[in-house]
Structure formats: structure tokens, C-alpha cells
Scaffold this active site. Structure first.
Site, PDB file in Angstrom:
ATOM      1  N   THR A 346       0.818  -1.216   0.000  1.00  0.00           N
ATOM      2  CA  THR A 346       0.000   0.000   0.000  1.00  0.00           C
ATOM      3  C   THR A 346       0.853   1.268   0.000  1.00  0.00           C
ATOM      4  O   THR A 346       2.061   1.233   0.171  1.00  0.00           O
ATOM      5  CB  THR A 346      -0.938   0.004   1.216  1.00  0.00           C
ATOM      6  N   ASP A 347       0.148   2.422  -0.186  1.00  0.00           N
ATOM      7  CA  ASP A 347       0.814   3.738  -0.248  1.00  0.00           C
ATOM      8  C   ASP A 347       0.820   4.430   1.116  1.00  0.00           C
ATOM      9  O   ASP A 347       0.832   5.654   1.185  1.00  0.00           O
ATOM     10  CB  ASP A 347       0.084   4.643  -1.250  1.00  0.00           C
ATOM     11  N   SER A 372       1.262   8.645   5.047  1.00  0.00           N
ATOM     12  CA  SER A 372       0.680   8.616   3.706  1.00  0.00           C
ATOM     13  C   SER A 372       1.795   8.941   2.725  1.00  0.00           C
ATOM     14  O   SER A 372       2.393  10.007   2.792  1.00  0.00           O
ATOM     15  CB  SER A 372      -0.441   9.642   3.571  1.00  0.00           C
ATOM     16  N   ARG A 373       2.084   8.005   1.824  1.00  0.00           N
ATOM     17  CA  ARG A 373       3.193   8.231   0.896  1.00  0.00           C
ATOM     18  C   ARG A 373       2.818   9.175  -0.238  1.00  0.00           C
ATOM     19  O   ARG A 373       3.665   9.569  -1.019  1.00  0.00           O
ATOM     20  CB  ARG A 373       3.693   6.884   0.355  1.00  0.00           C
ATOM     21  N   VAL A 374       1.525   9.505  -0.339  1.00  0.00           N
ATOM     22  CA  VAL A 374       1.116  10.529  -1.309  1.00  0.00           C
ATOM     23  C   VAL A 374       1.328  11.913  -0.699  1.00  0.00           C
ATOM     24  O   VAL A 374       1.702  12.862  -1.375  1.00  0.00           O
ATOM     25  CB  VAL A 374      -0.361  10.320  -1.709  1.00  0.00           C
TER      26      VAL A 374
END
Length: 510
Positions: A346-347, A372-374
Site C-alpha cells: 500500500t501507499d 501517507s506516501r502521497v
């Protein structure tokens, strides 16, 4: 002279159909626990649908194990109807789910069949559209960066662990600490987020009690959220093959809306039970077990499901499919096999901590372990401006709170930081089924990080914040709230109006 017998035979042969084709059929060698072993069918494909012909009608199955002499199949219907020696036929098609807008507002099973007692989903003459339950994920060139927010209505998440449309954000934590509450709030909030189109929400209940699913459906109906929601249920009473198939069917339904250029949100509750179901099937099929008795391809099971979530490029229609998988941990052990697998796919993850939950911090979000990698790419400008300061002050508070346990005397600056951290912790507390629109979140976080609640007792912060938001909504809706929502920005002019409004509120509340 031809005999009458030969003449009769000629006439009989003339009437025979000439388009007779050979057909491969199989026979059931053994059946039990939803698994069938079949002899024959040498030309069958992996994941192909099979038809078991029984004395009580046909039962569907899927070819799962292709061995040298036999085929291992999982039975999708009532396996007790199948007997040894029954005929099995190929269908030359893979498992597909019928999709369409008619599904919205319905409760369906793992294969798309209606479960809500409201009759057929699709009209008789309606064009049939089927999507395969499993299909390759969109390629890198078909995607574009995630940059449109999917607001959950939960202040702590939207500010510090933002979710974007097309992202895969894991929700992880022990049982009974609010994982499902977060996703239900996220569904309820989608209709309130008027700045962006409302996504079609798909909630997948895997191995859940039917009473829990019924309660969730009732809540969504009461709040008006079933108007844009589909519930896919493979309850605890369903066999393991349906636990395994339900998420893939839901992903196929979500892909239909994504390919139409629309947004969809799919929630897998939860993938731990999905993995249990797959493990059960694999062990019954005598596949070699690996770590924790899971089969070797357990990682691929979840990666090929979650990779289907994407934000498509403009050339492909610009639709998106957002995935919120849920994983249940045992005693907070995030280093177990399935949690580490899904974390790596997951991101980012939203980690709910039992200790915080029992201390009364709801949602029990551990900001240190959640990520959160976004990141801020999926936030509005207004939220970016206020959220950076919030994360910094909470991080300082966590560091000092651990240090304070061993310190007897504190300087004034340290005391202020600790008090501010306590105020912000109270500010981020939120009751379930009460999502907050992002423009109100911006105002609440702005007031908290700029010290407007520092003179308020920690216990009174939530009530004071609610009163402030109510005051601004009644007197400054057009010039502050609507401006932030429509522009997505907190300009200097709007900030000055907000400061004045908060000062006026403080004078009135003294």
C-alpha cells in the site's frame, strides 16, 4: 436389390445431425469441504468456470489446481449436492461479475447475486455488461499521479495522513478499536464534499457477522449514503471460496465505474479474513504451506488485488479507484506475516493503537507510526497551510511527553508546548458517524495551532471548537466557509476575516 433393413438404416442416418462435436468432460473423484478433485478435463484453463451436473441441478465451480492427472476445483455453490462420479463440464469462460449502475444502493453476494430481498438487480432487457473478477492492473503509462483529495471527514486523517483518489491506504489495528468506524465515516462524508464528484463507494464485508453487516447497511440507509454505496457481503456463514472471491468481485465493480471516468472507493473489511479463507482453500487443495501455514503466493494474492486501485490518465478517461484495505493485528503485532505484506503493497497506513483507544483518544490514531506516501499532494492548499504546523506541534508534544515523566522542573516554554499538545490532542478527538467537512476542519486546526484554545481547559476544547464552528457557520458562512470550500485555499484576505471572527467569538464566550 437393397433390403428393406438397409433402406431403413439409410433413412435414419440421413436424419442425424452432422454438426456433432467431441466434448471433453470430467468426473468427480472426491468431494468435501467445498473442494472437488476431478479426473479428466485435460484442456481446462486456470481460474476457468466449471459446471457440475448433479441430480438436483447444476453447481458452479472454479478450476484452481491443475495437476498431471486431476484438477482441483473450488465449489461456489452447495457442495453437498455433488456426488462422486458426477459429470463436470468446461464453460470456456473465467469468473465474471455483471456490473452496472443498477448495483448502486444494493446489497449483493460475492458473485453479484442480490441479498437484500429486493428482487433482481438488472432489468430483463437491459444490456448485459460483465467484468472478469480478476484482470491485470493498469500499467504505469495508463496512470497519472494522485493529486485529488478523498476527504474522510476525520480531522486527524485529512490533516496528517491525507488520502487521495486512486491511492491505497491501509487501516491497521487490533480488533474493536474503530477500524470500521473510520471507513463508515469516510463513506458518509463523500456526499458532503461538494467540491468534488461523489465517488461510488463499495463496502466489502469478508467473514463479518451478518448482524454487523445489517447494522452497517441500516446506518448507511439512515444517513442517506446507500444512494451512492454498494455493499458486497461474504459473511462468516459463507464458505471460504466466497471469502476469497468477494474482494475481487468488488474490485471488478469498482473498475467498471473507473473505466467510465468516474471515481470509486472500495473498502476491504478485512483482508486478514481474506487471507484466512485463501489459506483454508490452499491447505484443502494440499498446496505446500509456508510461513504461518499460508501458501507461497499469499503476497501475490493481495498485490494483484490492491494494484488495481489507480488514478487513470486523461487518455484513459481520468477515472479513479481508491482502495482502503483493513488488516486486523493480534496484540498490536504489525510485524506479523500478513500485516507486513500489505504494508509493503500500500501507499501508507493508518495505525490505530489500543493504548490510545483505552485512554479515550478516538479515533485512536498513532500519528508517529501512520504515514501517507502521497502526502500533501492530495491536500487542498488551505489544508496544507494549517496541517504542517499541526504535525510539527504534535511531534514535539510526543517527544516532550515522554521526557516529562523523568523531569521534576520544566521551563515556561516546555510547559506551553506540552499544554498546546494536550489541546490539539483533544481537538482531534471525534465521535463516530460525525464526519467534519474539510472547510470546518481548516478553521478548527487554524484556531488550535494559533493558540486560540490555549486558555480553555483541555476537557472543554471539543465543546468550544464546536461552538466556534457553529458561530462561523451562522454569521460567516458566505465570506469564510463557502470561500474556503469553493477555492480550496486560505488566502490572506480570508485569514484576516477568520482571525476577526474568532476574536469576536472569544469576546462573546468570555
Amino acid at each position: 436389390m437393397t433390403s428393406p433393413i438397409i433402406e431403413g438404416l439409410k433413412k435414419e442416418l440421413e436424419g442425424l445431425a452432422k454438426d456433432v462435436k467431441p466434448e471433453r468432460i470430467g468426473r468427480v473423484l472426491e468431494i468435501g469441504d467445498g473442494i472437488a478433485r476431478i479426473y479428466g478435463l485435460s484442456g481446462v484453463a486456470s481460474q476457468e468456470m466449471l459446471s457440475f451436473e448433479t441430480a438436483q441441478g447444476t453447481v458452479e465451480g472454479i478450476a484452481f489446481n491443475l495437476e498431471e492427472d486431476t484438477v482441483g476445483a473450488i465449489v461456489l455453490g452447495d457442495y453437498t449436492k455433488i456426488k462422486e462420479g458426477d459429470v463436470v463440464r468446461q464453460t470456456n469462460r473465467v469468473l465474471s461479475v455483471r456490473v452496472g449502475d443498477a448495483l448502486i444502493g444494493r446489497v449483493v453476494g460475492a458473485l453479484g447475486e442480490p441479498l437484500d430481498g429486493r428482487g433482481p438487480i438488472f432489468k430483463e432487457r437491459e444490456k448485459e455488461v460483465f467484468y472478469p473478477a480478476e484482470r491485470p492492473a493498469p500499467s504505469v503509462t495508463d496512470r497519472e499521479p494522485v493529486n485529488i483529495p478523498l476527504h474522510t471527514g476525520i480531522m486527524a486523517i485529512d490533516a496528517m495522513i491525507p488520502v487521495g483518489r486512486g491511492q491505497r491506504e491501509l487501516i491497521i489495528g487490533d480488533r474493536q478499536i474503530g477500524k470500521t468506524s473510520i471507513v463508515i465515516d469516510a463513506i458518509l462524508n463523500q456526499a458532503r464534499d461538494s467540491r468534488y464528484p461523489t465517488p461510488v463507494c463499495i463496502y466489502v464485508a469478508i467473514g463479518q457477522k451478518e448482524s454487523k453487516v445489517a447494522k452497517i447497511v441500516a446506518t448507511l440507509k439512515e444517513k442517506g449514503a446507500m444512494d451512492y454505496t454498494i455493499v458486497v457481503s461474504a459473511p462468516a456463514s459463507a464458505p471460504a471460496p466466497l471469502w476469497y472471491l468477494a474482494p475481487y468481485s468488488a474490485a471488478a465493480i469498482g473498475e467498471y465505474f473507473m473505466h467510465q471516468g468516474r471515481d470509486a472507493l472500495v473498502i476491504y473489511d478485512d483482508l486478514s479474513k481474506h487471507a484466512w479463507g485463501y489459506r483454508e482453500i490452499s491447505l484443502l487443495l494440499r498446496r505446500p504451506p509456508g510461513r504461518e501455514a499460508y501458501p507461497g503466493d499469499i503476497f501475490y494474492l493481495h498485490s494483484r488485488l490492491l494494484e488495481r486501485a489507480a488514478k487513470l490518465s486523461k487518455e484513459k478517461g481520468g477515472g479513479s479507484l481508491t482502495a482502503l484495505p483493513i488488516i486486523e493485528t493480534q496484540l498490536g503485532d504489525v510485524s506479523a506475516y500478513i500485516p507486513t505484506n500489505v504494508i509493503s503493497i500500500t501507499d501508507g497506513q493508518i495505525y490505530l493503537e489500543p493504548e490510545l483507544f483505552y485512554q479515550g483518544v478516538r479515533p485512536a490514531l498513532n500519528v508517529g507510526l501512520s504515514v501517507s506516501r502521497v502526502g500533501s499532494a492530495a491536500q487542498t492548499k488551505a489544508m496544507k497551510k494549517v496541517a504542517g504546523r499541526l504535525r510539527l506541534e504534535l511531534a514535539q508534544f510526543r517527544e516532550l511527553a515522554a521526557f516529562v515523566q523523568f523531569a521534576s522542573e520544566l521551563d515556561e516554554g516546555t510547559k506551553k508546548r506540552i499544554e498546546r499538545g494536550r489541546v490539539l490532542t483533544e481537538l482531534l478527538k471525534q465521535s463516530e458517524l460525525d464526519p467534519i467537512p474539510f472547510e470546518k476542519q481548516v478553521i478548527a486546526i487554524y484556531a488550535g495551532t494559533h493558540g486560540y484554545f490555549d486558555d480553555v481547559l483541555s476537557a472543554d476544547v471539543p465543546a468550544t471548537c464546536a461552538a466556534l464552528l457553529d458561530y462561523i457557520e451562522k454569521l460567516h458562512r458566505a465570506d469564510i466557509l463557502d470561500t474556503i470550500r469553493e477555492t480550496g485555499d486560505l488566502t490572506k484576505e480570508t485569514e484576516e476575516k477568520l482571525k476577526t471572527a474568532i476574536d469576536d467569538f472569544k469576546k462573546l464566550s468570555i
